[in-house]
Design an enzyme around this catalytic site. Structure first.
Site, PDB file in Angstrom:
ATOM      1  N   GLY A 219       0.762  -1.247   0.000  1.00  0.00           N
ATOM      2  CA  GLY A 219       0.000   0.000   0.000  1.00  0.00           C
ATOM      3  C   GLY A 219       0.786   1.286   0.000  1.00  0.00           C
ATOM      4  CD  GLU A 260       0.938  -9.405   1.732  1.00  0.00           C
ATOM      5  OE1 GLU A 260       0.816 -10.418   2.421  1.00  0.00           O
ATOM      6  OE2 GLU A 260      -0.030  -8.694   1.371  1.00  0.00           O
ATOM      7  N   PRO A 261       4.575  -5.288  -1.038  1.00  0.00           N
ATOM      8  CG  PRO A 261       6.710  -4.454  -1.420  1.00  0.00           C
ATOM      9  CD  PRO A 261       5.965  -5.527  -0.680  1.00  0.00           C
ATOM     10  N   GLY A 262       3.236  -3.885  -4.019  1.00  0.00           N
ATOM     11  CA  GLY A 262       3.032  -4.066  -5.457  1.00  0.00           C
ATOM     12  C   GLY A 262       3.473  -2.795  -6.162  1.00  0.00           C
ATOM     13  CB  CYS A 329     -17.879   0.776 -28.848  1.00  0.00           C
ATOM     14  SG  CYS A 329     -17.158   0.791 -30.486  1.00  0.00           S
ATOM     15  CD  GLU A 330     -18.291   0.489 -22.097  1.00  0.00           C
ATOM     16  OE1 GLU A 330     -18.364   1.246 -21.118  1.00  0.00           O
ATOM     17  OE2 GLU A 330     -18.431  -0.729 -22.050  1.00  0.00           O
TER      18      GLU A 330
HETATM   19  N1  LLP Z   1      -1.277  -7.375  -0.323  1.00  0.00           N
HETATM   20  C1  LLP Z   1      -2.571  -7.658  -0.559  1.00  0.00           C
HETATM   21  C2  LLP Z   1      -3.238  -8.699   0.206  1.00  0.00           C
HETATM   22  C3  LLP Z   1      -3.260  -6.916  -1.544  1.00  0.00           C
HETATM   23  O1  LLP Z   1      -4.535  -7.180  -1.781  1.00  0.00           O
HETATM   24  C4  LLP Z   1      -2.577  -5.908  -2.271  1.00  0.00           C
HETATM   25  C5  LLP Z   1      -3.272  -5.139  -3.290  1.00  0.00           C
HETATM   26  C6  LLP Z   1      -1.211  -5.681  -2.011  1.00  0.00           C
HETATM   27  C7  LLP Z   1      -0.604  -6.431  -1.013  1.00  0.00           C
HETATM   28  C8  LLP Z   1      -0.381  -4.671  -2.751  1.00  0.00           C
HETATM   29  O2  LLP Z   1      -0.845  -3.363  -2.645  1.00  0.00           O
HETATM   30  P1  LLP Z   1       0.030  -2.166  -3.299  1.00  0.00           P
HETATM   31  O3  LLP Z   1       1.377  -2.151  -2.598  1.00  0.00           O
HETATM   32  O4  LLP Z   1       0.196  -2.477  -4.742  1.00  0.00           O
HETATM   33  O5  LLP Z   1      -0.751  -0.933  -3.078  1.00  0.00           O
HETATM   34  N2  LLP Z   1      -5.786  -2.116  -8.743  1.00  0.00           N
HETATM   35  C9  LLP Z   1      -5.631  -1.033  -7.789  1.00  0.00           C
HETATM   36  C10 LLP Z   1      -4.884  -1.458  -6.569  1.00  0.00           C
HETATM   37  C11 LLP Z   1      -5.569  -2.631  -5.909  1.00  0.00           C
HETATM   38  C12 LLP Z   1      -4.694  -3.315  -4.953  1.00  0.00           C
HETATM   39  C13 LLP Z   1      -5.293  -4.604  -4.519  1.00  0.00           C
HETATM   40  N3  LLP Z   1      -4.532  -5.252  -3.532  1.00  0.00           N
HETATM   41  C14 LLP Z   1      -4.962   0.148  -8.472  1.00  0.00           C
HETATM   42  O6  LLP Z   1      -4.644   0.038  -9.648  1.00  0.00           O
HETATM   43  O7  LLP Z   1      -4.806   1.213  -7.853  1.00  0.00           O
END
Ligand code: LLP
Length: 402
Positions: A219, A260-262, A329-330
Site C-alpha cells: 500500500g 507485500e508491496p506491489g 465503444c464506450e
Molecule cells: N497485499 C494484498 C493482500 C493486496 O490485496 C494488495 C493489493 C497488495 C498487497 C499490494 O498493494 P500495493 O502495494 O500495490 O498498493 N488495482 C488497484 C490497486 C488494488 C490493490 C489490490 N490489492 C490500483 O490500480 O490502484
C-alpha cells in the site's frame, strides 16, 4: 534508461500499443525497501504479483531475494513457473473455496486465511500445518474508496471483535497460528496509518504463542506526477523497526517482518506506449484518439487515476489541452483538459506509472488483442510477451453447428 528516444525506438520495433518495463528501476525500489528495514531482526518482502505478473519480472525480483505474494492458485502456479520455491510463496487469498486452499497446501506454499469458516475447515484437515490469519484492522485509508480495504465495511480479513472465535477454533482444532497479516489499502501516504495498523497486529499476535511473522501488507504511495507526495519509507521503517523490536522483546522471540508491496516495486518502472489514430476537434475540445482503450489500461476509468501522458514524437511542440480517449465503444477517457505538446495523427503517447495494475488488469473487451510487453534490463531489451493474435481471441470458443 527509458528516455524518449529509446521508447520511440521500441515502439518502432515492437509496435503499439506496448508496455515497457525498466527492470533496473524495479531492482532499485526493492533495494531501497530492503535497506530501509535493514535493522529489523528478519525481513521478508513478498512482491504482490497481482500488480504485474509476467514471469520475467518475477524472475528479476527473485534474483535479488524477493519472495512473492499470491492471491489465487493461478498466481501460485505462475510464481512456481518463474522458479520461486513453495517456501518463498505466500498465498493470501480472499473469499476462496476450501478446494482452492487444499491445492495451495498440496503445492506447499504458506497459507493465510481471511475468514472463520475457512479457518475451521483448515483446522479439520490440517491441524499439523501452520497457518496465518488476515486481520481487518478497521482503518479507513487508501487513495480511493475502491482500494480502501481495511475498514469494518470491507469484505477483507477478520475483525478483532471476532478474535475470541479465532482462539476458540484454533484451540479446539489444535491449529498452529504462525502469523498475523493485514492489508489496509493502496496509495496510503501517511506512515501513521501503517503504524496504527501495526499496533492492532501486535495486540492480536500477543494472543498466540507460535507466531513467527507479522505481515504488514502493501500500500505504499508512489508518485504519479512530478512533486506528488510519496510515503516516507525511511521514516516509516525507522519508526516501525523500533516498535517491532520492542514487540519482539516482549513476545520473547525474534519475529520476521513481512511486507507485500506491489505499486512501490513496479508502478514507476512502466511506460505504456500508444499511437494516435485520430485528432478531432469540436468547438471546445480537441480529442486525441489512441490505438488502445479501457481494455488495455483501465485505471483512469475505474479509479479516476492520473497517469502522466507525454507526446514522445513531438516533445518540444507547443502545449495544448487534449482529451485523450480510447478506441473502445464506450467513453474510455484517459485524461481530460490535459496539457500535452502538440499532437498529430501517428504520434506516440507515453503513459507513466504503467508498471502496476495496468497490463495485469487488461482484458480483451471489444475482441481486442492484449498488448505486447518488453522488459529492459542492464541496457538490453527483451520481448517478454508477444502481442495476441486472433487465434488467442477464438482459442476457447467452441463452435457448434447450427
Ligand atoms: N497485499 C494484498 C493482500 C493486496 O490485496 C494488495 C493489493 C497488495 C498487497 C499490494 O498493494 P500495493 O502495494 O500495490 O498498493 N488495482 C488497484 C490497486 C488494488 C490493490 C489490490 N490489492 C490500483 O490500480 O490502484
Amino acid at each position: 534508461m527509458l528516455n524518449n528516444e529509446k521508447l520511440s525506438a521500441l515502439a518502432q520495433e515492437y509496435g503499439c500499443p506496448l508496455y515497457v518495463y525498466d527492470a533496473n528501476k524495479i531492482v532499485a525500489q526493492y533495494q531501497r525497501l530492503e535497506n530501509a528495514f535493514r535493522n529489523a531482526p528478519a525481513l521478508r518482502i513478498n512482491y504482490a504479483m497481482k500488480a504485474l505478473s509476467n514471469i520475467n519480472i518475477l524472475k528479476v525480483l527473485k534474483s535479488v531475494g524477493s519472495c512473492v505474494d499470491c492471491v489465487s492458485i493461478q498466481e501460485v502456479q505462475t510464481a512456481l513457473t518463474a522458479g520461486f520455491t513453495p517456501n518463498n510463496i505466500s498465498y493470501t487469498p480472499s473469499g476462496v473455496s476450501f478446494k482452492e486452499v487444499k491445492k495451495a497446501v498440496d503445492l506447499g506454499v504458506k497459507i493465510t486465511v481471511d475468514n472463520l469458516s475457512l479457518l475451521a475447515q483448515f483446522g479439520d484437515h490440517y491441524s499439523n500445518i501452520p497457518v496465518s490469519i488476515r486481520i481487518n484492522p478497521n482503518i479507513k485509508a487508501g487513495g480511493n474508496q475502491k482500494i480502501s480495504v481495511g475498514h469494518s465495511g470491507s469484505k477483507f480479513g477478520i475483525l478483532t471483535d471476532k478474535l475470541d472465535e479465532v482462539i476458540k477454533i484454533s484451540t479446539s482444532k489444535n491449529l498452529i497460528i504462525n502469523g498475523v497479516h493485514m492489508h489496509t489499502g493502496s496509495d496510503i501516504l501517511d506512515p501513521e496509518v501503517f503504524l496504527k495498523g501495526a499496533e492492532v497486529l501486535f495486540e492480536v499476535a500477543k494472543k498466540f504463542k507460535n507466531i513467527d511473522f507479522i505481515d504488514f501488507g502493501g500500500g505504499f504511495k508512489v508518485a504519479y506526477k512530478e512533486g506528488d507526495p510519496t510515503t516516507d519509507i525511511e521514516y516509516f521503517a525507522d519508526q516501525l523497526t523500533q516498535r517491532f523490536n520492542q514487540f519482539c522483546q516482549s513476545y520473547g522471540k525474534e519475529l520476521t517482518m513481512i511486507f507485500e508491496p506491489g505499486k512501490f516495486l513496479v508502478s514507476e518502472s512502466g511506460k505504456f506506449l500508444a499511437r494516435v489514430n485520430v485528432v478531432k476537434s469540436t468547438s471546445s475540445i480537441t480529442f486525441a484518439g489512441i490505438d488502445a482503450g479501457l481494455n488495455h489500461l483501465i485505471r483512469p476509468m475505474y479509479y479516476n487515476a492520473y497517469h502522466h501522458i507525454e507526446n514522445i514524437s513531438n516533445p518540444n511542440g507547443a502545449i495544448q489541452n487534449y482529451e485523450v480517449v480510447g478506441y473502445i465503444c464506450e467513453n474510455d477517457t484517459f485524461a481530460k483538459d490535459r496539457p500535452i505538446s502538440e499532437i498529430s495523427e501517428g504520434d506516440i503517447l507515453s503513459f507513466s506509472n504503467a508498471g502496476a495494475y495496468c497490463f495485469s488488469m487488461a482484458s480483451n473487451y471489444n475482441s481486442r488483442f492484449k498488448p505486447a510487453e518488453v522488459m529492459i534490463y542492464d541496457g538490453n531489451d527483451y520481448l517478454i510477451r508477444q502481442r495476441e493474435t486472433i487465434e488467442d481471441i477464438l482459442k476457447n470458443q467452441i463452435e457448434i453447428n447450427l
